[in-house]
Enzyme design. Structure first.
Site, PDB file in Angstrom:
ATOM      1  N   SER A 213     -34.408   7.444  -8.516  1.00 54.74           N
ATOM      2  CA  SER A 213     -34.278   8.249  -7.296  1.00 54.74           C
ATOM      3  C   SER A 213     -32.985   9.050  -7.263  1.00 54.74           C
ATOM      4  O   SER A 213     -32.947  10.150  -6.733  1.00 54.74           O
ATOM      5  CB  SER A 213     -34.317   7.344  -6.063  1.00 54.74           C
TER       6      SER A 213
ATOM      7  N   PHE B   3     -26.401   4.716   2.385  1.00 50.39           N
ATOM      8  CA  PHE B   3     -25.740   3.481   1.971  1.00 50.39           C
ATOM      9  C   PHE B   3     -24.310   3.711   1.502  1.00 50.39           C
ATOM     10  O   PHE B   3     -23.657   2.794   1.000  1.00 50.39           O
ATOM     11  CB  PHE B   3     -26.605   2.738   0.957  1.00 50.39           C
TER      12      PHE B   3
ATOM     13  N   ILE C  37      -5.705 -22.327   3.335  1.00 45.42           N
ATOM     14  CA  ILE C  37      -5.206 -21.797   4.615  1.00 45.42           C
ATOM     15  C   ILE C  37      -5.608 -20.336   4.791  1.00 45.42           C
ATOM     16  O   ILE C  37      -5.505 -19.548   3.854  1.00 45.42           O
ATOM     17  CB  ILE C  37      -3.665 -21.895   4.655  1.00 45.42           C
TER      18      ILE C  37
ATOM     19  N   LEU D  42      -9.202  -6.882   1.730  1.00 46.17           N
ATOM     20  CA  LEU D  42      -9.449  -8.052   0.875  1.00 46.17           C
ATOM     21  C   LEU D  42     -10.728  -7.915   0.054  1.00 46.17           C
ATOM     22  O   LEU D  42     -11.703  -7.313   0.463  1.00 46.17           O
ATOM     23  CB  LEU D  42      -9.449  -9.313   1.724  1.00 46.17           C
TER      24      LEU D  42
ATOM     25  N   ASP E 175      -8.285 -16.770  -0.583  1.00 45.86           N
ATOM     26  CA  ASP E 175      -9.508 -17.180   0.108  1.00 45.86           C
ATOM     27  C   ASP E 175     -10.186 -15.995   0.776  1.00 45.86           C
ATOM     28  O   ASP E 175     -11.414 -15.918   0.813  1.00 45.86           O
ATOM     29  CB  ASP E 175      -9.171 -18.245   1.161  1.00 45.86           C
ATOM     30  N   GLY E 176      -9.384 -15.089   1.316  1.00 41.85           N
ATOM     31  CA  GLY E 176      -9.962 -13.912   1.956  1.00 41.85           C
ATOM     32  C   GLY E 176     -10.761 -13.083   0.981  1.00 41.85           C
ATOM     33  O   GLY E 176     -11.866 -12.626   1.290  1.00 41.85           O
TER      34      GLY E 176
ATOM     35  N   HIS F 296     -32.674   4.775   6.705  1.00 40.01           N
ATOM     36  CA  HIS F 296     -32.404   5.387   5.405  1.00 40.01           C
ATOM     37  C   HIS F 296     -32.007   6.862   5.520  1.00 40.01           C
ATOM     38  O   HIS F 296     -31.796   7.511   4.502  1.00 40.01           O
ATOM     39  CB  HIS F 296     -33.634   5.252   4.499  1.00 40.01           C
TER      40      HIS F 296
ATOM     41  N   HIS G  46       1.464 -18.128   6.303  1.00 36.93           N
ATOM     42  CA  HIS G  46       0.826 -16.922   5.762  1.00 36.93           C
ATOM     43  C   HIS G  46       1.658 -15.673   6.038  1.00 36.93           C
ATOM     44  O   HIS G  46       1.723 -14.767   5.220  1.00 36.93           O
ATOM     45  CB  HIS G  46      -0.564 -16.766   6.387  1.00 36.93           C
TER      46      HIS G  46
ATOM     47  N   GLY H  98      -5.107  -4.778  -0.590  1.00 41.99           N
ATOM     48  CA  GLY H  98      -4.802  -5.105   0.806  1.00 41.99           C
ATOM     49  C   GLY H  98      -6.092  -5.333   1.550  1.00 41.99           C
ATOM     50  O   GLY H  98      -6.280  -6.399   2.147  1.00 41.99           O
TER      51      GLY H  98
ATOM     52  N   GLU I 136     -23.913  -1.614  -3.838  1.00 42.00           N
ATOM     53  CA  GLU I 136     -23.218  -0.341  -3.659  1.00 42.00           C
ATOM     54  C   GLU I 136     -21.708  -0.550  -3.600  1.00 42.00           C
ATOM     55  O   GLU I 136     -20.933   0.232  -4.156  1.00 42.00           O
ATOM     56  CB  GLU I 136     -23.685   0.341  -2.363  1.00 42.00           C
TER      57      GLU I 136
ATOM     58  N   HIS J 281       4.522 -10.860   4.389  1.00 31.11           N
ATOM     59  CA  HIS J 281       3.775 -12.102   4.147  1.00 31.11           C
ATOM     60  C   HIS J 281       4.515 -12.921   3.105  1.00 31.11           C
ATOM     61  O   HIS J 281       4.500 -12.594   1.921  1.00 31.11           O
ATOM     62  CB  HIS J 281       2.362 -11.781   3.686  1.00 31.11           C
TER      63      HIS J 281
ATOM     64  N   HIS K 192      -1.576  -8.571   0.464  1.00 36.48           N
ATOM     65  CA  HIS K 192      -0.534  -8.833   1.461  1.00 36.48           C
ATOM     66  C   HIS K 192       0.654  -9.548   0.825  1.00 36.48           C
ATOM     67  O   HIS K 192       1.766  -9.459   1.311  1.00 36.48           O
ATOM     68  CB  HIS K 192      -1.086  -9.633   2.632  1.00 36.48           C
TER      69      HIS K 192
END
Lengths: 672, 672
Positions: A387, A440, A194, A126, A162-163, A476, A265, A124, A414, A35, A75
């Site tokens: 819990s 979860f 971009i 994102l 942006d990612g 759950h 990119h 990597g 989480e 990249h 990247h």
């Protein structure tokens, strides 16, 4: 500002930044993959950051009080490798750059923390780097409070794309950072407009500055190619009271014909494009060559922090012997000597009192013994403290008015929690553990995988580990989660049956230096199954004989966690009918698999029917059983074949046939 | 406004709202578990919503053009059940409320869409409901454009709690909704300031209104207990140009001694507390009893939409026969008749041309044939369109200026994409599929699980399915993901070997009505392995004999996807050495397991060495092999035992020993 003006107005800066760009173009071309655009776009920001702000010593990349630099947009890894090479990190000679993305090199496609000291973290996937940066900054706040600013006092810098900002984990991370007022955290957004599919506006129109401000961040912006403007923004960001977000306006693949396009990119490998781009830069050196004056200037940057590092060495040396030893023990991830005795005391007490407790409560009892002797632990929960049983009385709450607190209210986050724990573990000096419902684990799965890949000994406290959760129902109730976690390389999945096994599991988890652990713990009360004390950690063998057959051994029941009780009851009934039955407790399949074959055969000898019992899916158990292939065989499984349901737990175990009666019936049917 | 004033100023409203509260208190007390506080806090909002705004017909809960109501804060399930009972949904007599959270009831701990028509969606894992609401609203926009507002034109209402807003998926969802200007989506935030661990401020200080505004939402607020104010806010929200967010200030567990505390979140079962609370409400009926006038008023609300529904029935009847049949086919999730012939044409063409293509490209070739004959498909990718090969030329792009577009640029939001696809599938009338790299199945894992649990036939296009991805390295190389996906109940995981198998997999996936599918597709080119055309869908058998042994069958090689090529080469070498070798292609383990034993034995007979080959972990394959248990046996596995690495793909297959040479060597060693 256009390239020509930049070159003219900031000639020294320009050359240094173009060294990053040229190495990126060369390495990507040689690898024919990678990249290019991100390092080309953010080279100016990185140059100013390293030249004017980052406190680091290229010859001592693991100095504990260094500023951390995280490239969340992983990247763009050539940005990291170029910086390491240019500043003189001994692990990054030019050969490493030449071997970008090749087998055995340290310059992997995405940065991998385990390949070189100078790479702070794997990135990597994102958003992970941003979220780990929050953990790094939390660790810094915590350790500064514990050790004083003479020992720990640094910034965490993160470049995010942006990612990173579109991934949901970013919201969890920025919410945590805002709430904890992490003023030593500075995130630089590569605002180039971009993504791979095209313009950002195709998929997103979020006002990111407003979004960060809404989360309690101080927001700045700069022209990401103007070194003076970048310097101004960084200086302001360092002085902010909250975490700082700098929107850096940049051009992806600056100066190339692919500038400001999604083509920019990826890998720019066209020879003419590369030649034209270098010409636009005024860069005349051959591929992989850096002019001596530029290299020298960069090496001076790499040496800039050497004095600070030496002064720090002296301050560390000036600590009392005890304090220094403690610092080194904690940063080397060695468990304290007192851990073993604390665990032993819990085990002894347990076999005396034989408490019938849920293993989540057993875990709390272990933590009550461990936390006082292991001050490097830092616990937390994703809003299920009561819990998950993760908070012991002595910890105190980590927040802006009590940085010494050792318990984090992570909120309903989480993923953010898991990533923050990775950041803390990466920082060093802390042992993070955190809880949620086992179902979860799904929400933090990308960060769990990174714990394993990065060799981070994070401890995941996953309670409510089966249909034993009861009425909350199938959303759950984990069913496939033990298989999912066990399938992940470099993880230890513990499912202890009682307090003694829980103590032993914690001892292994807290002794691990390079492997994360999962503790799968019951909601419901379970009887004590270990009746005699032994100093030996039996869980360390993964599986062991818990009860032997009295007569001829005809049946072996293998179980984990809450189903060990089922196995013991089934054994009793089978023995009463004259059917010799061994019970094997299997709290950690990964450790059992690591034992030598002789031991495994001793625990699981031939010549008896085997039944595995676990309130999850069969996948993972087949290794120890005769499956389809051994049709002539006689093995069985008592567990789940689909999702659970909503009802009281006892009813669910009955309805899904995970009972001692069902086990006895299966054994008798298999014996024929 | 205090309770006394509310009772006095809005007596009719108050009684209706308290019917919800009383049923909640009674049901939770009877179950001795559940969550009282949320329905008690949001009863006023729900009452106004149902009385004044929701267009629905309680006697026809699956009417396609109804307004959708999603309770994202699914733990407050009694709110849904109370509304269904009170409005007269025939599936919810009072016995269902009495049996809250019991085995076999429709009133599960969290709402489960598959238990009753009136339950729009499963919720409980926080944030999912909000994100599925975005999908529901996207489906509505898409279908309104396709069918016209006379056929589809409705709102999607969602109640979300603090937990929903803290989960990262919420950011992905609100970003998507903002970008797509989903004006028919209205989210009501139960802003009660309380989470399980205590006050929200313990873990979060986000300005939610500013955050939503930053994502392009229209933001409103109201006193969540004042019916006039709620009505005003809902009226304004319906008129908004973008998606609407209403911050409803509420008191959790209103009127009880647990009001405004985290205790109020859970099960309020204390008899005195319940009696005192009902007294404060002025509620004098016995448990589970609703005064006749109140029930009548609620039933009138339930019948309010009957006329609208009847008018809609007439409009549907007025469509041409062809259009009406198409509508019914698409909403019943039947595949169109033309699907089979389109698939057959692809298969025929494939065996003629034997193209050597990556299966991700093969998938695109199938979509090029399918999308034109199956207009209900709606595709997309999480910013990897060119890599996932998910966009065919005919689709057009879905966005505010082209609602008829059938391709969604989801952005870097795997989780938001998967949840949106669940929402679209829940809506009916669309067949969503979406792509990302297989490794990032991790990011959407909670939504994938819901696809399976909710019986939604969503198709996940997961490309780059192994170390065959190459240089991007271990963060991008799935290893444990096939096991994770196969372990999940009610999923079909397809890993086709070539174009023919890919076409057959798509045919099954698009024919499914209640099971999601994963297509695990290669980045790298693969040779065609199916040489002869047959109309029969061989993938439907899960595994089948691809190449038979020529002499005595000594070895069976079982492989999937890209490793079928390895198996075929190994067979050639073994046969050349006189070792009869069968190759079994196993594109779908779940479907193979569903075949009868006779077929499975025919494909995998006894008496030969077996080797499974797959560039993932072994877990899942043991069922078909002799594992530890069959030590006397002779089976092997060629695959991964840990994480991958960064290098060109061919080198990785060599280094990790996933080659035909290694397979041949293993076979010979096992034959002894």
């Amino acid at each position: 500002m256009d390239i020509q003006s930049l070159r003219e107005q900031h000639p020294d800066h320009w050359k240094k930044a173009c060294a990053i760009r040229a190495l990126t173009l060369d390495a990507v071309a040689a690898a024919n993959s990678g990249h290019s655009g991100m390092p080309m776009g953010m080279a100016d920001v990185a140059t100013v950051l390293y030249e004017k702000h980052m406190v680091f010593d290229a010859r001592s990349p693991d100095w504990p009080n260094r500023d951390r630099f995280v490239l969340s947009a992983g990247h763009g890894s050539m940005l990291v490798y170029a910086l390491l090479h240019l500043t003189g990190d001994p692990e990054f000679p030019i050969e490493q750059i030449r071997n970008f993305r090749q087998w055995g090199s340290k310059t992997a496609g995405h940065p991998e923390n385990f390949l070189a000291k100078g790479i702070e973290t794997t990135t990597g996937p994102l958003g992970q780097g941003l979220a780990m940066s929050v953990g790094l900054a939390m660790a810094e706040e915590s350790l500064r409070a514990r050790w004083g600013a003479k020992i720990i006092d640094h910034y965490t810098y993160c470049i995010a794309g942006d990612g990173c900002l579109m991934e949901g984990v970013s919201q969890e991370a920025i919410g945590l950072a805002g709430r904890h007022e992490l003023s030593h955290l500075i995130v630089m957004w590569d605002n180039n407009g971009i993504t791979i599919d095209g313009k950002v506006s195709l998929s997103d129109r979020t006002d990111q500055k407003a979004r960060f401000a809404a989360a309690g961040w101080d927001v700045f912006e700069c022209d990401g190619h103007d070194p003076a403007d970048i310097d101004r923004a960084l200086t302001a960001a360092k002085a902010s009271k909250g975490p700082a977000f700098i929107a850096c306006t940049t051009h992806i693949a600056l100066g190339s014909s692919a500038q400001d396009t999604s083509k920019g990119h990826g890998a720019l490998t066209d020879a003419k494009l590369i030649a034209d781009t270098k010409a636009a830069y005024g860069w005349t050196s051959a591929a992989f060559e850096i002019p001596a004056d530029v290299k020298k200037a960069w090496e001076a940057i790499g040496a800039r922090g050497a004095e600070a590092r030496k002064a720090w060495d002296e301050r560390l040396a000036a600590l009392s012997d005890g304090k220094r030893a403690l610092f080194q023990q904690q940063f080397s991830c060695e468990p304290p000597k007192k851990l073993a005795s604390a665990i032993r005391a819990v085990k002894k007490d347990a076999v005396e009192k034989m408490p019938k407790v849920a293993t989540r409560r057993a875990s709390e009892m272990v933590l009550e013994a461990v936390n006082p002797v292991m001050p490097e632990t830092i616990g937390g929960s994703a809003d299920l403290t009561g819990s998950n049983n993760t908070k012991t009385a002595d910890l105190g709450v980590f927040d802006p008015i009590n940085r010494k607190g050792r318990y984090v209210y992570y909120g309903i986050r989480e993923h953010g929690m898991a990533a923050a724990m990775n950041g803390m573990a990466l920082h060093g000096g802390l042992r993070p553990y955190g809880g949620t419902f086992m179902c979860f684990a799904d929400y933090c799965r990308p960060a769990i995988r990174l714990s394993a890949l990065m060799h981070m000994p994070v401890v995941y406290v996953f309670t409510h580990d089966s249909i034993g959760l009861g009425e909350d129902g199938p959303t759950h109730q984990p069913v496939e989660h033990l298989a999912m976690l066990r399938a992940t390389p470099n993880m230890m999945v513990f499912r202890p049956a009682d307090l003694v096994e829980t103590a032993e599991a914690w001892e292994i988890a807290l002794g691990a230096k390079a492997t994360p652990s999962v503790l799968a713990l019951s909601r419901q009360n379970l009887p004590a199954v270990r009746k005699n004390h032994t100093n030996k950690n039996l869980v360390a063998q993964g599986g062991y004989v818990l009860e032997e057959a009295t007569g001829k051994r005809q049946v072996i029941l293998i179980a984990s966690g809450s189903e060990v009780e089922v196995a013991l009851k089934a054994r009793e009934a089978l023995e009463a009918d004259g059917i010799g039955t061994r019970v094997v407790s299997m709290p950690c399949m990964e450790l059992f698999a690591q034992q030598d074959e002789a031991y495994r055969r001793k625990v699981l000898p031939a010549g008896a029917v085997r039944i595995a019992i676990e309130a999850g899916v069969r996948m993972g158990w087949d290794r120890w059983l005769l499956g389809e292939r051994g049709r002539e065989g006689k093995d069985g499984f008592v567990g789940m074949t689909g999702f659970g349901a909503s009802a009281p737990a006892e009813r669910l175990f009955q309805e899904f046939g995970i009972t001692y009666e069902a086990t006895v019936a299966k054994a008798k049917a298999l014996l024929g």
